[in-house]
Design a protein around this motif. Structure first.
Motif, PDB file in Angstrom:
ATOM      1  N   GLN A  52       0.804  -1.211   0.000  1.00 44.56           N
ATOM      2  CA  GLN A  52       0.000   0.000   0.000  1.00 44.56           C
ATOM      3  C   GLN A  52       0.847   1.276   0.000  1.00 44.56           C
ATOM      4  O   GLN A  52       0.380   2.326  -0.439  1.00 44.56           O
ATOM      5  CB  GLN A  52      -0.923   0.012   1.231  1.00 44.56           C
ATOM      6  CG  GLN A  52      -1.924  -1.137   1.259  1.00 44.56           C
ATOM      7  CD  GLN A  52      -2.845  -1.154   0.060  1.00 44.56           C
ATOM      8  OE1 GLN A  52      -3.345  -0.119  -0.352  1.00 44.56           O
ATOM      9  NE2 GLN A  52      -3.066  -2.322  -0.513  1.00 44.56           N
ATOM     10  N   THR A  53       2.080   1.191   0.494  1.00 44.16           N
ATOM     11  CA  THR A  53       2.908   2.400   0.617  1.00 44.16           C
ATOM     12  C   THR A  53       4.078   2.437  -0.353  1.00 44.16           C
ATOM     13  O   THR A  53       4.573   3.515  -0.676  1.00 44.16           O
ATOM     14  CB  THR A  53       3.476   2.524   2.041  1.00 44.16           C
ATOM     15  OG1 THR A  53       4.383   1.430   2.285  1.00 44.16           O
ATOM     16  CG2 THR A  53       2.357   2.516   3.078  1.00 44.16           C
ATOM     17  N   GLY A  54       4.546   1.267  -0.785  1.00 46.37           N
ATOM     18  CA  GLY A  54       5.714   1.224  -1.661  1.00 46.37           C
ATOM     19  C   GLY A  54       7.018   1.578  -0.956  1.00 46.37           C
ATOM     20  O   GLY A  54       8.027   1.841  -1.620  1.00 46.37           O
ATOM     21  N   GLN A  55       7.043   1.547   0.375  1.00 43.69           N
ATOM     22  CA  GLN A  55       8.251   1.898   1.111  1.00 43.69           C
ATOM     23  C   GLN A  55       9.326   0.818   0.911  1.00 43.69           C
ATOM     24  O   GLN A  55       9.139  -0.332   1.335  1.00 43.69           O
ATOM     25  CB  GLN A  55       7.950   2.044   2.611  1.00 43.69           C
ATOM     26  CG  GLN A  55       7.144   3.279   2.951  1.00 43.69           C
ATOM     27  CD  GLN A  55       6.892   3.422   4.442  1.00 43.69           C
ATOM     28  OE1 GLN A  55       5.878   3.955   4.860  1.00 43.69           O
ATOM     29  NE2 GLN A  55       7.804   2.932   5.271  1.00 43.69           N
ATOM     30  N   GLU A  56      10.432   1.190   0.301  1.00 45.44           N
ATOM     31  CA  GLU A  56      11.472   0.220  -0.003  1.00 45.44           C
ATOM     32  C   GLU A  56      12.084  -0.381   1.251  1.00 45.44           C
ATOM     33  O   GLU A  56      12.527  -1.523   1.238  1.00 45.44           O
ATOM     34  CB  GLU A  56      12.562   0.874  -0.857  1.00 45.44           C
ATOM     35  CG  GLU A  56      12.169   1.065  -2.318  1.00 45.44           C
ATOM     36  CD  GLU A  56      11.856  -0.249  -3.022  1.00 45.44           C
ATOM     37  OE1 GLU A  56      12.628  -1.216  -2.869  1.00 45.44           O
ATOM     38  OE2 GLU A  56      10.814  -0.295  -3.708  1.00 45.44           O
TER      39      GLU A  56
END
Length: 349
Positions: A52-56
């Protein structure tokens, strides 16, 4: 009802995430370096957070977690210990590392071909290799094992595996659903033909609330979904909302108003409702119940990110009263269920 700002929800999610991943606890509930259902629910939730956030940093944490713990993977062949593998199909899509695909296929084969089944055809719920629950069906299984089958089926385009996942959903709903209220009992004993202590345990319902919309979304392009599945699911949700209390939460046994509020199950039910709305299984009016639950859950997130009022590990207890004796402790599944709810509520204001 208080309106919750998006930034408040996102900040709470970040705190919950940090509390999970920065903990060095070796306690059963918060030891993320084990390989079992508890960290399994945790990493499933972290993957949901990443999607949902795409936080690597979240994806890097998950791939690092697998690297550090893969020597433990699959050592214990019980249904509950299959939970961590549910992240493997998505990690394969992200990394293209064949290890993830091979493991997802291998463990799915073990579940379908070797895991013990009851006379009704349900996967027999197993927790450890030392403990046996012959002929018992638990709601937990849908999240802990069937979710993996569905995700592997989608990845490999395996219609037969999709059919196995769908069959388990149908069997569990049929055996566990209370004809009177629509909610689910914790378990069913196929040999005795009863629901054991007949507890309408909140977290049991939460596992199914979250998993079913996800499972159906994964397999819907591979196999036709009978309308009865959606009807059973909606009836469960309609029953559940009648037990939601003024704080927006559910008691650990939902029809026991004097029992304590239980955060993990409450978050899971609300998250499942949001997932079902997003998948078209429920209409928008159900968001009111989610918002009410969100406020109640947020009130149980400490400044550190620890989620409070989460019941510890809970087998099917001998009596309904015994559920009230389960202590409340920090757990990865409590953190995880709350994180999933917060993520699903990013768009709510």
């Amino acid at each position: 009802m208080a309106v919750v700002k998006k930034e408040h929800i996102k900040n709470a999610a970040e705190r919950v995430y940090r509390y999970m991943t920065e903990s060095d606890s070796t306690d059963w509930g918060m030891n993320i370096h084990a390989w079992d259902w508890v960290p399994g629910v945790g990493v499933i939730a972290l993957l949901h957070y990443y999607d949902q956030t795409g936080q690597e940093d979240v994806l890097n944490y998950l791939t690092g977690w697998v690297d550090r713990n893969q020597d433990k993977a699959g050592r214990t062949k019980v249904i509950n210990s299959m939970a961590p593998f549910a992240i493997f199909p998505r990690l394969y899509e992200q990394t293209k590392q064949s290890y993830y695909l091979d493991q997802a296929k291998q463990i799915s084969r073990w579940i379908v071909e070797e895991a013990p089944r009851t006379r009704e055809g349900a996967f027999e719920h197993t927790v450890t290799e030392e403990d046996s629950f012959p002929e018992q069906v638990w709601a937990d299984t849908i999240f802990m094992a069937v979710l993996l089958l569905a995700r592997t089926a989608k990845l490999t385009k395996d219609a037969d595996l999709a059919a196995q996942a769908l069959e388990q959903v149908a069997i569990h709903l049929r055996l566990l659903q209370d004809k009177e209220t629509g909610v689910l009992f914790h378990g069913w004993n196929c040999a005795q033909g009863d629901h054991l202590s007949a507890a309408r345990w909140t977290r049991a319902n939460a596992w199914v609330c979250v998993a079913v919309p996800e499972i159906l979304a994964e397999i819907s392009e591979l196999i036709a979904i009978p309308s009865e599945i959606g009807l059973h699911y909606k009836r469960m949700i309609d029953g559940l909302i009648t037990y939601q209390n003024e704080q927006g939460l559910w008691h650990t046994v939902m029809d026991q108003a004097e029992f304590y509020h239980e955060t993990s199950g409450s978050a899971g039910i609300a998250c499942g409702i949001m997932l079902a709305i997003r998948r078209g299984m429920l209409d928008e009016r159900y968001k009111d119940f989610v918002m009410k639950a969100l406020n109640g859950v947020l009130a149980n997130i400490h400044a550190t990110g620890e989620v409070g009022s989460v019941s510890g590990g809970t087998p099917i207890m001998p009596t309904i009263e015994a559920y009230q004796t389960i202590e409340r402790i920090p757990t990865l599944y409590g953190q995880g269920m709350v994180l999933m709810l917060l993520v699903e509520c990013f768009g709510l204001e």
